[in-house]
Design a protein around this motif. Sequence first.
Motif, short mmCIF file in Angstrom:
data_model
loop_
_atom_site.label_atom_id
_atom_site.label_comp_id
_atom_site.label_asym_id
_atom_site.label_seq_id
_atom_site.Cartn_x
_atom_site.Cartn_y
_atom_site.Cartn_z
N UNK A 172 79.74 59.92 87.00
CA UNK A 172 80.64 60.89 87.62
C UNK A 172 79.91 61.69 88.69
N UNK A 173 80.63 62.00 89.76
CA UNK A 173 80.02 62.67 90.90
C UNK A 173 81.05 63.61 91.52
N UNK A 213 88.82 63.15 85.75
CA UNK A 213 88.34 64.20 86.66
C UNK A 213 88.14 65.45 85.82
N UNK A 214 87.01 66.11 85.97
CA UNK A 214 86.77 67.30 85.14
C UNK A 214 85.96 68.33 85.93
N UNK A 215 85.99 69.57 85.44
CA UNK A 215 85.39 70.67 86.16
C UNK A 215 83.92 70.85 85.89
N UNK A 216 83.34 71.77 86.64
CA UNK A 216 81.93 72.14 86.53
C UNK A 216 81.85 73.49 85.82
N UNK A 244 85.16 60.44 87.74
CA UNK A 244 84.60 59.24 87.16
C UNK A 244 84.43 59.46 85.66
N UNK A 245 84.45 58.36 84.91
CA UNK A 245 84.60 57.01 85.45
C UNK A 245 86.05 56.66 85.75
N UNK A 246 86.20 55.59 86.56
CA UNK A 246 87.46 54.86 86.69
C UNK A 246 87.24 53.57 85.91
N UNK A 247 88.02 53.34 84.87
CA UNK A 247 87.75 52.27 83.93
C UNK A 247 88.82 51.18 84.05
N UNK A 248 88.37 49.95 84.23
CA UNK A 248 89.28 48.80 84.25
C UNK A 248 89.39 48.22 82.84
N UNK A 272 77.06 64.22 94.87
CA UNK A 272 76.12 64.79 93.90
C UNK A 272 76.53 64.31 92.52
N UNK A 273 75.60 63.64 91.79
CA UNK A 273 75.90 63.16 90.44
C UNK A 273 75.96 64.32 89.45
N UNK A 274 76.83 64.19 88.44
CA UNK A 274 76.79 65.09 87.30
C UNK A 274 75.43 64.89 86.62
N UNK A 275 74.60 65.93 86.53
CA UNK A 275 73.26 65.74 85.96
C UNK A 275 73.27 65.27 84.51
#
Length: 300
Positions: A172-173, A213-216, A244-248, A272-275
Motif C-alpha cells: 500500500x502506498x 483504501x485506508x487512512x494515516x 492497496x492492495x487491489x486483489x484479483x 510513499x509506501x506505508x512503512x
Amino acid sequence: MSDQNLHLPAGSSTGDGFDLVVTPESAGWGYSGLRVLTLAPGASRTVATGEDELLVLPLSGACTVRAEGQEFQLAGRGSVFDGVTDFAYVGRDSELTIHSAAGGVFSFPGARARRRLPARYGPAAGVPVELRGAGQASRQVNNFATPAAFETDKLIACEVLTPGGNWSSYPPHRHDRSSEVESELEEIYYYRFRALAPDGVPTVPGGVGIQQVYGDEQDPDRPIDVLEEVRSGDVVLIPHGWHGPSIASPAYDMYYLNVMAGPEDERAWKICDDPAHGWVRSTWDGQRVDPRLPFYSAPK
C-alpha cells in the motif's frame, strides 16, 4: 465525500449517454476525471473538452478521432486483455468527434488543465510495458501516459493487469502530499475482469476483486476506510490515504485503468509506501515474476 461514495458500482455514475462520468466536480476534488462511452456500429459522438485535456483510449474496438482539423485512426484492440492500444490526445478548449465503424467501448481519461497542448496521436508501439513486483505480487503496467512516456499538462494515466490470485497496487502506498518523495495526486481506479473458466461453466458476473483504501493515523483530520468488492465497470475514487492492495480473485484476471492529476506544477508520479508494509519489497529479491506475465507486449 463519504467513504460510501468512493466506490461507484458499474452503471451508478452515468450521464448524457456515457456509461460512466466522473468529473472533478462529481468526485469532490480538483483535477482528475474519466468518462466511458459505448458506441454502436457506425455511431459517432462529439465531445467538448472544456477546461479538461482528454485522451481517447479504446477499451475494445477501433475508432476514428477528429480534432483540431486532424484525423487519427485508432486501431484499438479486441479487449483490454488482448493488447496495448494506440490512443489520441486532445487539449482543453477543443472539440473532438469519435466514430466507430464496428462499434466498441472507449474511455476518456481527463484532467483539469492550465495549458492548451496540441492534439496528437499516441502509437501503441511507443507505450512502455513494465513488469512490477514478483511472485504473487506480480503485475504488468502499460505506461501509456506517464510523465516519461507522453506529454500532457496535468494528466497521468496507466493500465495495470494482474493475473488471477495476485495482489496488485502493493505494498500500500499514497501520493497525497507534496514533498521530495511524494506527489499530490487524486486517483481513479476503473476495473475490468475476465474469467478463466471453461466455456459453459458458471462464473461470477463481471468478475470479482477487492480494493482497499485506508487512512494515516498521523493524519486524523482526513479519515478514510474503504474495503470493497469490485467488478467490471466499477470505479474507486482515491482522494487521499494509503491504497492497496487491489486483489484479483483466483481464476479472474484483473485490469484497472489509473487516472491521476493534482495541483503541483511539476508533473511527477512519486509515491510513499506505508512503512508497515514497504518492507515486503525486499522479499521480492530472488523471486521470479509470475510466469503468466506479460499478458502481451507493445507491438514493434
